[in-house]
Design an enzyme around this catalytic site. Structure first.
Site, PDB file in Angstrom:
ATOM      1  N   ASN A  20      51.364 -16.537  52.024  1.00  7.41           N
ATOM      2  CA  ASN A  20      50.520 -17.975  52.035  1.00  7.41           C
ATOM      3  C   ASN A  20      51.299 -19.063  52.360  1.00  7.41           C
ATOM      4  O   ASN A  20      52.569 -19.290  52.498  1.00  7.41           O
ATOM      5  CB  ASN A  20      50.050 -18.109  50.070  1.00  7.41           C
ATOM      6  CG  ASN A  20      51.420 -17.512  49.671  1.00  7.41           C
ATOM      7  OD1 ASN A  20      52.092 -18.608  49.721  1.00  7.41           O
ATOM      8  ND2 ASN A  20      51.415 -16.862  48.787  1.00  7.41           N
ATOM      9  N   VAL A  71      51.412  -7.711  49.713  1.00  6.54           N
ATOM     10  CA  VAL A  71      52.073  -7.106  51.667  1.00  6.54           C
ATOM     11  C   VAL A  71      53.316  -8.592  51.414  1.00  6.54           C
ATOM     12  O   VAL A  71      54.425  -7.641  51.652  1.00  6.54           O
ATOM     13  CB  VAL A  71      51.614  -6.650  52.669  1.00  6.54           C
ATOM     14  CG1 VAL A  71      51.359  -8.681  53.333  1.00  6.54           C
ATOM     15  CG2 VAL A  71      52.571  -6.182  54.107  1.00  6.54           C
ATOM     16  N   ASP A  72      52.981  -9.341  51.040  1.00  7.45           N
ATOM     17  CA  ASP A  72      54.379 -10.571  50.344  1.00  7.45           C
ATOM     18  C   ASP A  72      54.694  -9.737  50.102  1.00  7.45           C
ATOM     19  O   ASP A  72      56.010  -9.964  49.818  1.00  7.45           O
ATOM     20  CB  ASP A  72      53.297 -11.995  50.078  1.00  7.45           C
ATOM     21  CG  ASP A  72      54.194 -13.477  50.852  1.00  7.45           C
ATOM     22  OD1 ASP A  72      55.279 -12.638  50.846  1.00  7.45           O
ATOM     23  OD2 ASP A  72      53.495 -13.969  50.166  1.00  7.45           O
ATOM     24  N   SER A  98      44.719 -11.497  56.583  1.00  5.00           N
ATOM     25  CA  SER A  98      44.035 -11.779  56.024  1.00  5.00           C
ATOM     26  C   SER A  98      43.281 -10.700  55.541  1.00  5.00           C
ATOM     27  O   SER A  98      41.804 -10.917  54.736  1.00  5.00           O
ATOM     28  CB  SER A  98      43.015 -12.941  57.004  1.00  5.00           C
ATOM     29  OG  SER A  98      44.038 -13.954  57.104  1.00  5.00           O
TER      30      SER A  98
HETATM   31  P1  ADP Z   1      45.893 -11.789  52.847  1.00  2.00           P
HETATM   32  O1  ADP Z   1      46.440 -12.326  51.315  1.00  2.00           O
HETATM   33  O2  ADP Z   1      46.400 -12.501  53.734  1.00  2.00           O
HETATM   34  O3  ADP Z   1      45.016 -10.903  53.009  1.00  2.00           O
HETATM   35  P2  ADP Z   1      47.182  -8.816  51.305  1.00  2.00           P
HETATM   36  O4  ADP Z   1      48.580  -8.315  51.388  1.00  2.00           O
HETATM   37  O5  ADP Z   1      46.445  -8.973  50.763  1.00  2.00           O
HETATM   38  O6  ADP Z   1      47.039 -10.401  52.022  1.00  2.00           O
HETATM   39  O7  ADP Z   1      46.372  -8.252  52.516  1.00  2.00           O
HETATM   40  C1  ADP Z   1      46.177  -7.931  53.725  1.00  2.00           C
HETATM   41  C2  ADP Z   1      46.626  -6.595  54.372  1.00  2.00           C
HETATM   42  O8  ADP Z   1      48.000  -5.749  53.955  1.00  2.00           O
HETATM   43  C3  ADP Z   1      45.057  -5.649  53.506  1.00  2.00           C
HETATM   44  O9  ADP Z   1      44.679  -4.968  54.706  1.00  2.00           O
HETATM   45  C4  ADP Z   1      46.476  -5.153  52.647  1.00  2.00           C
HETATM   46  O10 ADP Z   1      46.009  -3.384  52.361  1.00  2.00           O
HETATM   47  C5  ADP Z   1      47.655  -4.862  53.312  1.00  2.00           C
HETATM   48  N1  ADP Z   1      48.671  -4.432  52.269  1.00  2.00           N
HETATM   49  C6  ADP Z   1      48.975  -4.532  52.080  1.00  2.00           C
HETATM   50  N2  ADP Z   1      50.208  -3.307  51.242  1.00  2.00           N
HETATM   51  C7  ADP Z   1      51.190  -3.672  52.228  1.00  2.00           C
HETATM   52  C8  ADP Z   1      52.156  -2.895  52.644  1.00  2.00           C
HETATM   53  N3  ADP Z   1      52.649  -2.344  51.944  1.00  2.00           N
HETATM   54  N4  ADP Z   1      52.284  -2.951  54.080  1.00  2.00           N
HETATM   55  C9  ADP Z   1      51.432  -2.603  55.236  1.00  2.00           C
HETATM   56  N5  ADP Z   1      50.105  -3.089  54.796  1.00  2.00           N
HETATM   57  C10 ADP Z   1      49.073  -3.842  53.528  1.00  2.00           C
END
Ligand code: ADP
Length: 164
Positions: A22, A31-32, A115
């Protein structure tokens, strides 16, 4: 080569993984959060010094405790119905990440579906943009991984990859 993989992106041994961050770069959920947990506290300290990142832009840090040497952080657009430049901003994320990766001589790179989590971007449309960008840069990398976190999400990339 472009590959669709279902994995926790923090486990991938590539030169760079991409973080869907963000604008504060100070960590979050999804994922962050996973990347910050796996990389260790040095990542947050380094991100703090960067002072944020605008939507559509990208910046790079070391991967610290990750297998990946680098983390390239980018801020995807929040989906607000599609009339607020969301496609252009998402394209710009991929392009800026690839350009930074090339500057650092990255050969292998893995992207989460930027996203498409909390930010609510429709997954099919986001996957199209990811794949179009990956194809544009494919020749300049050894491996571009489009990393999904579920089998359902992976199926979206897989369907697009066969319809080449
Ligand atoms: P954003 O805020 O950009 O939407 P998110 O983290 O909420 O970011 O989600 C982005 C994508 O990452 C989603 O498709 C989610 O399922 C995926 N995601 C979440 N955790 C992981 C991980 N550990 N490894 C790979 N992808 C992930």
């Amino acid at each position: 080569m472009i590959q669709s993989v279902r994995a926790d992106i923090t486990t991938l041994a590539v030169d760079a993984i991409v973080n869907a961050a963000n604008e504060t770069l100070l960590g979050g959920g999804g994922v962050d959060g996973a990347i910050h947990r796996a990389a260790g506290p040095e990542l947050l300290a380094t991100c703090r010094r960067l002072g944020g990142c605008r939507t559509g832009e990208a910046c790079i840090t070391p991967g610290f405790r990750l297998a990946a040497k680098w983390v390239i952080h980018t801020v995807g657009p929040v989906w607000r119905g599609g009339k607020y430049h969301e496609p252009q901003l998402l394209e710009s994320c991929y392009r800026n990440v690839f350009d930074i990766a090339l500057q650092r001589r990255v050969r292998t790179i893995a992207f989460p579906a930027i996203s498409t989590g909390v930010y609510g971007y429709p997954k099919d449309q986001a996957a199209q943009i990811a794949l179009t960008a990956a194809r544009a840069y494919e020749n300049r990398f050894d491996l571009i991984i489009l990393c999904s976190y579920s089998d359902q999400d992976k199926a979206i990339y897989d369907a697009l990859l066969v319809s080449r």
